[in-house]
Design an enzyme around this catalytic site. Structure first.
Site, mmCIF file in Angstrom:
data_model
loop_
_atom_site.group_PDB
_atom_site.id
_atom_site.type_symbol
_atom_site.label_atom_id
_atom_site.label_comp_id
_atom_site.label_asym_id
_atom_site.label_seq_id
_atom_site.Cartn_x
_atom_site.Cartn_y
_atom_site.Cartn_z
ATOM 1 C CB ILE A 67 -58.572 -2.644 25.524
ATOM 2 C CG1 ILE A 67 -59.471 -1.439 25.224
ATOM 3 C CG2 ILE A 67 -59.399 -3.925 25.534
ATOM 4 C CD1 ILE A 67 -60.027 -1.414 23.816
ATOM 5 C CG ASP A 101 -47.671 -3.185 23.270
ATOM 6 O OD1 ASP A 101 -46.872 -2.701 22.448
ATOM 7 O OD2 ASP A 101 -48.772 -2.673 23.516
ATOM 8 C CB ALA A 142 -58.321 -5.422 17.990
ATOM 9 N NE ARG A 143 -60.955 -0.752 13.688
ATOM 10 C CZ ARG A 143 -61.644 -0.357 14.748
ATOM 11 N NH1 ARG A 143 -62.135 -1.264 15.579
ATOM 12 N NH2 ARG A 143 -61.850 0.920 14.980
ATOM 13 C CD GLU A 149 -66.728 -17.293 2.378
ATOM 14 O OE1 GLU A 149 -66.404 -18.439 2.771
ATOM 15 O OE2 GLU A 149 -67.566 -17.092 1.495
ATOM 16 C CG HIS A 166 -68.365 -3.356 15.650
ATOM 17 N ND1 HIS A 166 -68.188 -2.350 14.734
ATOM 18 C CD2 HIS A 166 -67.326 -3.252 16.520
ATOM 19 C CE1 HIS A 166 -67.098 -1.669 15.031
ATOM 20 N NE2 HIS A 166 -66.559 -2.199 16.111
ATOM 21 N N GLY A 205 -68.341 -4.316 20.929
ATOM 22 C CA GLY A 205 -67.248 -3.991 21.849
ATOM 23 C C GLY A 205 -67.490 -2.761 22.694
ATOM 24 C CB ALA A 206 -67.347 0.718 22.092
#
Length: 390
Positions: free
Chosen positions: A148, A167, A230-231, A260, A272, A274-275
């Site tokens: 990605i 990375d 990502a997370r 929050e 959510h 993303g996919a």
């Protein structure tokens, strides 16, 4: 006949890849050989002893008890890259949404519904409050250059951005696919200091949990825009909210809302998505099914999160598959037992990953049950399986 338990609704494009004369597929099925799952939480589910593999139609495996599976010799697969384009497109959208106040502008326009003929004039008078910069010519920092991250970096280059990537574990394949225009950051801190926009594309693990905290935020430019598809756990929410209130971070786009974050004005929470495209669901399902088939039918492993990549072309009809703890002399003990039974090995491969190893051993003749039991009894052996090629 292999039996596949589907723990979620799986794309028919993927399920159609199971030959019906070899596979039985159902959402409720006794003694399954494998489980095919998307988002269903398997942590609270008793996984039958018959299960040899679990395939996640997606990249993350937080919903699977991976450690437990490893101890039982259950190979856990995921599908890295299958949903990459879907997430990439949302990341590019995130860049634009964080800059141009598009979401806020659309919401404001909805408040003008009752204004009738005044709407055009009100729009012209009010539009300045939603001004925002163009992304062209700005610097994008991409943290994580997997499937990605590489796609996001390349597309951002094509949109005229200056892109810098970080990375330390970039794969050879990713490096080949990365545009030459993407600059390399030697350190994460170096990237954080120069980026106008930052997008996260790393897995959530102990080493990355809360990686974006106040210490890292202090290094960033004032007014930076942060995108996290990502997370959620990659960002320390308390530090993020403080940075938003102080104006250090201008906007945060996340695919992982919580109570929050929903209270914050300059946080754009996406549910959510993303996919969440039909193409990504089909790609993930197809990839998961093909990996399961290759493992169940031939014993090959590709894209496992707990066992090593291991593939061997089968040239003889009999194949022994052994999963074991990664300790010395395992291969020697296995081959000695086979030799004692006058079993000739035609080909063998052994790979390891962290605490576990996997062996594919092809033989000229079938292996008697007493030898299988003897191998299974060796200390450190987790699971033994035999395949006979028809």
């Amino acid at each position: 006949m292999f039996r596949i338990l589907t723990a979620n609704k799986i794309s028919p494009r993927g399920l159609d890849l199971f030959p019906r004369d070899m596979y039985e597929i159902a959402s409720e099925i006794p003694n399954p050989d494998a489980i095919l799952v998307r988002s269903a939480d398997l942590h609270s589910v008793e996984i039958p002893s018959s299960v040899k593999a679990i395939a996640r139609a997606g990249a993350g495996v937080n919903n699977i008890p991976v450690d437990l599976c490893s101890e039982r010799g259950i190979v856990v697969f995921n599908t890295p890259g299958a949903n990459a384009n879907a997430v990439k497109e949302l990341a590019i959208a995130g860049l634009l949404l964080s800059s141009r106040k598009i979401v806020e502008g659309i919401a404001w326009c909805k408040t003008l519904i009752e204004k009738g003929d005044e709407v055009p004039d009100l729009v012209e008078k009010g539009k300045s409050q939603f001004e925002g910069p163009e992304i062209k010519g700005k610097t994008l920092g991409v943290i994580g250059l997997g499937a990605i991250g590489v796609m996001v970096a390349n597309d951002a280059v094509n949109l005229g951005m200056d892109v810098i990537g970080y990375d330390p574990y970039i794969s050879v394949d990713a490096a080949w696919n990365l545009s030459r225009e993407v600059k390399k950051a030697e350190t994460l801190e170096g990237l954080l200091r120069v980026a106008d926009y930052i997008t996260l594309h790393v897995p959530l693990m102990d080493a990355t949990k809360g990686m974006i905290d106040m210490e890292k935020i202090r290094l960033m430019k004032k007014g930076v825009r942060l995108i996290n598809l990502a997370r959620g756990g990659l960002v320390n929410d308390a530090d993020l909210i403080q940075a938003l209130q102080e104006g250090k971070i201008n906007c945060y786009v996340t695919d992982f809302p919580n109570a929050e974050l929903l209270k914050q004005e300059r946080v754009l929470c996406i549910p959510h998505l993303g996919a969440s495209t039909p193409e990504a669901e089909e790609n993930c399902a197809e990839m998961a099914v093909l990996q399961l088939r290759d493992y169940l039918e031939a014993g090959n492993i590709k894209n496992s999160v707990n066992f090593p990549h291991c593939k061997l072309e089968q040239r003889s009809p009999y194949r022994l598959l052994v999963a074991n703890r990664n300790v010395p002399n395992m291969v020697g003990q296995i081959t000695t037992i086979l030799a004692e039974g006058n079993i000739n090995i035609t080909d063998l491969i052994n790979h390891h990953k962290d605490k576990y190893a996997y062996n594919i051993i092809d033989t000229e003749s079938p292996i008697p049950d007493y030898l299988i039991q003897k191998i299974q009894a060796v200390e450190g052996i987790i699971r033994v399986r035999v395949i006979e090629k028809k």
